[in-house]
Design an enzyme around this catalytic site. Structure first.
Site, PDB file in Angstrom:
ATOM      1  N   ASP A  30       0.847  -1.186   0.000  1.00  0.00           N
ATOM      2  CA  ASP A  30       0.000   0.000   0.000  1.00  0.00           C
ATOM      3  C   ASP A  30       0.889   1.246   0.000  1.00  0.00           C
ATOM      4  O   ASP A  30       1.901   1.293   0.697  1.00  0.00           O
ATOM      5  CB  ASP A  30      -0.896  -0.016   1.249  1.00  0.00           C
ATOM      6  N   ASN A  85     -12.933  -3.493   2.933  1.00  0.00           N
ATOM      7  CA  ASN A  85     -13.920  -2.428   3.045  1.00  0.00           C
ATOM      8  C   ASN A  85     -14.902  -2.578   1.885  1.00  0.00           C
ATOM      9  O   ASN A  85     -14.495  -2.556   0.719  1.00  0.00           O
ATOM     10  CB  ASN A  85     -13.229  -1.059   3.001  1.00  0.00           C
ATOM     11  N   GLY A  91     -15.424   2.778   4.309  1.00  0.00           N
ATOM     12  CA  GLY A  91     -14.072   3.278   4.089  1.00  0.00           C
ATOM     13  C   GLY A  91     -13.476   2.912   2.742  1.00  0.00           C
ATOM     14  O   GLY A  91     -12.311   3.201   2.487  1.00  0.00           O
ATOM     15  N   GLN A  92     -14.262   2.259   1.872  1.00  0.00           N
ATOM     16  CA  GLN A  92     -13.694   1.893   0.566  1.00  0.00           C
ATOM     17  C   GLN A  92     -13.525   3.136  -0.304  1.00  0.00           C
ATOM     18  O   GLN A  92     -14.465   3.931  -0.447  1.00  0.00           O
ATOM     19  CB  GLN A  92     -14.602   0.871  -0.152  1.00  0.00           C
ATOM     20  N   HIS A  98     -10.345  -5.447  -2.978  1.00  0.00           N
ATOM     21  CA  HIS A  98      -8.991  -5.683  -2.469  1.00  0.00           C
ATOM     22  C   HIS A  98      -9.055  -6.127  -1.025  1.00  0.00           C
ATOM     23  O   HIS A  98      -9.933  -5.728  -0.270  1.00  0.00           O
ATOM     24  CB  HIS A  98      -8.113  -4.441  -2.606  1.00  0.00           C
ATOM     25  N   HIS A 100      -6.902  -5.955   2.385  1.00  0.00           N
ATOM     26  CA  HIS A 100      -5.770  -5.353   3.090  1.00  0.00           C
ATOM     27  C   HIS A 100      -5.145  -6.418   3.990  1.00  0.00           C
ATOM     28  O   HIS A 100      -5.860  -7.142   4.697  1.00  0.00           O
ATOM     29  CB  HIS A 100      -6.244  -4.224   4.009  1.00  0.00           C
TER      30      HIS A 100
HETATM   31  P1  AMP Z   1      -9.811   1.252   0.571  1.00  0.00           P
HETATM   32  O1  AMP Z   1      -9.913   2.528   1.375  1.00  0.00           O
HETATM   33  O2  AMP Z   1     -10.212   0.019   1.313  1.00  0.00           O
HETATM   34  O3  AMP Z   1     -10.498   1.395  -0.772  1.00  0.00           O
HETATM   35  O4  AMP Z   1      -8.265   1.058   0.301  1.00  0.00           O
HETATM   36  C1  AMP Z   1      -7.584   1.629  -0.772  1.00  0.00           C
HETATM   37  C2  AMP Z   1      -6.134   1.586  -0.432  1.00  0.00           C
HETATM   38  O5  AMP Z   1      -5.386   1.763  -1.623  1.00  0.00           O
HETATM   39  C3  AMP Z   1      -5.661   2.684   0.542  1.00  0.00           C
HETATM   40  O6  AMP Z   1      -5.074   2.077   1.682  1.00  0.00           O
HETATM   41  C4  AMP Z   1      -4.649   3.476  -0.281  1.00  0.00           C
HETATM   42  O7  AMP Z   1      -3.573   3.934   0.494  1.00  0.00           O
HETATM   43  C5  AMP Z   1      -4.215   2.464  -1.335  1.00  0.00           C
HETATM   44  N1  AMP Z   1      -3.738   2.985  -2.592  1.00  0.00           N
HETATM   45  C6  AMP Z   1      -4.288   3.957  -3.355  1.00  0.00           C
HETATM   46  N2  AMP Z   1      -3.584   4.127  -4.478  1.00  0.00           N
HETATM   47  C7  AMP Z   1      -2.568   3.224  -4.451  1.00  0.00           C
HETATM   48  C8  AMP Z   1      -1.501   2.890  -5.323  1.00  0.00           C
HETATM   49  N3  AMP Z   1      -1.324   3.523  -6.501  1.00  0.00           N
HETATM   50  N4  AMP Z   1      -0.640   1.911  -4.972  1.00  0.00           N
HETATM   51  C9  AMP Z   1      -0.815   1.263  -3.779  1.00  0.00           C
HETATM   52  N5  AMP Z   1      -1.801   1.524  -2.910  1.00  0.00           N
HETATM   53  C10 AMP Z   1      -2.669   2.490  -3.231  1.00  0.00           C
END
Ligand code: AMP
Length: 112
Positions: A30, A85, A91-92, A98, A100
């Site tokens: 991340d 999420n 929180g998505q 994905h 985490h």
């Molecule tokens: P969510 O809030 O569950 O949708 O998680 C999205 C996650 O993607 C967050 O933890 C961000 O920090 C991460 N994220 C966003 N853009 C990127 C990226 N280009 N590479 C890696 N992680 C990312």
């Protein structure tokens, strides 16, 4: 279906610090880690969110969990938390399913 950053990472069009790649999924660090180890496991197939997965996606969903456990072990984590999420209210922010993988520090409960 709209494209996302994770769709581009899955297709190799955007860089990511990958730790695992196979026919079905990709795992990478991340960019804004919330724990000393914070990995994401995404399917190559662009399912927007868990609640939009279909019955036929069950083997894929199981694979994502198996890969999450594998990359956690590879990262040296004995204990870790998996988070999915499902929706903006949870929180998505990226609408490509994905998982985490968070570890390397004590995890509180209930989560925020
Ligand atoms: P969510 O809030 O569950 O949708 O998680 C999205 C996650 O993607 C967050 O933890 C961000 O920090 C991460 N994220 C966003 N853009 C990127 C990226 N280009 N590479 C890696 N992680 C990312």
């Amino acid at each position: 279906m709209s494209d996302t950053i994770f769709g581009k990472i899955a297709r190799g069009e955007l860089p990511a610090r990958k730790v695992h790649e196979d026919d079905l999924c990709v795992a990478f660090h991340d960019v804004a880690p919330q724990a000393p180890t914070h990995l994401l496991v995404i399917p190559r197939q662009p399912i927007p969110r868990l609640s939009q997965a279909q019955d036929g996606d069950e083997p894929l969903l199981g694979h994502l969990l198996r890969v999450a456990a594998r990359v956690a072990k590879q990262a040296g984590l004995a204990d870790y938390r998996l988070v999915v999420n499902d929706g903006a209210g949870a929180g998505q922010t990226v609408f490509h399913l994905h998982v985490h993988v968070l570890g390397g520090r004590p995890m509180g409960w209930p989560p925020g």
